[in-house]
Design an enzyme around this catalytic site. Sequence first.
Site, PDB file in Angstrom:
ATOM      1  N   GLY A   1       2.111   7.382   8.289  1.00  0.00           N
ATOM      2  CA  GLY A   1       2.658   8.636   7.775  1.00  0.00           C
ATOM      3  C   GLY A   1       3.168   8.540   6.347  1.00  0.00           C
TER       4      GLY A   1
ATOM      5  N   CYS B 126      -0.515  12.968   4.281  1.00  0.00           N
ATOM      6  CA  CYS B 126      -0.235  12.785   5.711  1.00  0.00           C
ATOM      7  C   CYS B 126       0.787  13.790   6.203  1.00  0.00           C
ATOM      8  CB  CYS B 126       0.388  11.422   5.976  1.00  0.00           C
ATOM      9  SG  CYS B 126      -0.595  10.069   5.419  1.00  0.00           S
TER      10      CYS B 126
ATOM     11  N   ASP C 246      -0.037   0.348   2.518  1.00  0.00           N
ATOM     12  CA  ASP C 246      -0.997   1.453   2.410  1.00  0.00           C
ATOM     13  C   ASP C 246      -0.295   2.808   2.395  1.00  0.00           C
ATOM     14  OD1 ASP C 246      -3.084   3.226   2.613  1.00  0.00           O
ATOM     15  OD2 ASP C 246      -3.531   2.759   4.711  1.00  0.00           O
ATOM     16  N   GLY C 247      -0.380   3.491   1.267  1.00  0.00           N
ATOM     17  CA  GLY C 247       0.107   4.868   1.196  1.00  0.00           C
ATOM     18  C   GLY C 247       1.445   4.993   0.497  1.00  0.00           C
TER      19      GLY C 247
ATOM     20  N   GLU D 226      -3.434  15.928  11.384  1.00  0.00           N
ATOM     21  CA  GLU D 226      -2.335  15.068  10.943  1.00  0.00           C
ATOM     22  C   GLU D 226      -2.486  14.762   9.456  1.00  0.00           C
ATOM     23  OE1 GLU D 226      -1.353  11.709  13.424  1.00  0.00           O
ATOM     24  OE2 GLU D 226      -1.713  12.888  15.237  1.00  0.00           O
TER      25      GLU D 226
ATOM     26  N   SER E 124      17.794   8.082 -12.313  1.00  0.00           N
ATOM     27  CA  SER E 124      16.587   7.299 -12.615  1.00  0.00           C
ATOM     28  C   SER E 124      15.523   8.142 -13.305  1.00  0.00           C
ATOM     29  CB  SER E 124      15.973   6.735 -11.328  1.00  0.00           C
ATOM     30  OG  SER E 124      16.880   5.897 -10.675  1.00  0.00           O
TER      31      SER E 124
END
Length: 491
Positions: A304, A309, A342-343, A427, A482
């Site tokens: 997710g 996603c 990943d992602g 999804e 930031s």
Amino acid sequence: MKGSASDFRVGLTFDDVLLVPKFSDVKSRRDADTRTRFSRRIQLSVPVVSANMDTVTESSMAIALARLGGLGVIHRFLSVEEQVAEVLKVKRSEGVVIEDPVTLGPDRPVREAVAIISDRDVGGIVIVDGSRKVVGLLTRRDITLEDDLDRKVREVMTPRAKLITARKGVSMEEAKKILHSNKIEKLPLLDGRGKLAGLITSKDIMKRKQFPSATKDAKGRLRVAAAVGVKGDHMERSRRLLDAGADALVVDIAHGHSAYAIDTLRGIKRALGDVEVVAGNVATSRGALDLIKAGADAVKVGVGSGSICVTRVVTGSGVPQLTAILDSAQGAADSDVPIIGDGGIRVPGDVTKALAAGASSVMVGSLFAGTEESPGPTILREGVRYKLTRGMASLAATVDRRVRETRTTGPGEDEVIEEVIQENVPEGVEGLIPYKGRVEEVVKQLVGGLRSGMSYTGAHSLTELRKKAEFMRITSAGYKESLPHDIQRVA
Ligand code: XMP
């Protein structure tokens, strides 16, 4: 469910933390060594790989990334033949010697040669007879201005008598001299009986100079990985991809901590022997450990976390990505198996944080979907250029997949689409992403940021980055600080 709310762990992601600056004797960003591993046996010069998504990685992206020292994972939402063809394009794109060059018979029509040159994206075709004896060479130049596409190849090719060739096993230095002194671009290699034994091209020799850190196999060809699923044709697909030269398979399943993923991983290892297999996706230490026990050569982490996603929204399940990487890296700590984060990579600082948390490389999706090398056209909207990105579990991707799997066209296609719309719970989503030019520019930013980040931590290597990294949790006020603030931004 056990415990009360006070027992709940906190999950963190990239924006929740910063890396505390440390004493540094890294004199220049160039001194920060970004070499790493994609999987147990695949080395990379830069820790960046492209996602196995149909809006991100086909051969163009994989070639570009491998040249830069990263790696591309060809997505699996293609027929087996199509995916194999993408792998072959990468493996044939350059090499010390192209061992299996594209060939055609002399009596075929020029039309066929034109199609092959364009489909396979090669600059020329070696013309061979039925026993693979070389009878000529046909290059793009021979046919560019040819009007009569029904002519036979033998009428337009450079015939054997005029062809410069070399013997199999010729040294690279010698081949270079022959290409240079004859002002030619392609050098077919022949065995003792005049049969085709390979091809050396001047383009490949140049590329070797231009991309010294490219990710290459033992034969000097660019490396490429390819994704496979866990159902249907996955074993046949795996076999064919490996035959085509894929350097690693990536078992691609949204919930990788599952019997499906483990059985597939074991099945591939058992049936196909000594192959490099990456498995995922998981988000916990137990998930990583179970895949490693089942034989994974790298574990892909992220549930997710991707920009497209909605898994966490739809299912309520997932782990914020920094915690997912930290936990999975802990699960892998006693093994030699790398973690791929990943992602969720949006800015260069995310790469540094992912690697500091224990990932050996990061997988990038949408950030690369906007580049020249991703599949699909650019879209112009109100004067701005975009490209499309979509989750592989989005409605549109699922419809395309089902239509392809059922190979239905016409009225049947409408029924398949209707069925998917009725039953599917997406999804993933789809969206436009601003066009960003060549992927090299994006990688430069990511790796440049990483090198600076390593220098702020006092790390000369990625191993050192991981050892020295000290994360600090920040508040929303800290996060706000930031970002650029209190100015009218002009650039
Ligand atoms: P980024 O943030 O780089 O993420 O675009 C890419 C990764 O997202 C995953 N992915 C999905 N996850 N539904 C999901 O929950 C989807 O439809 C989907 N499509 C891709 C995948 O791991 C990819 O590498």
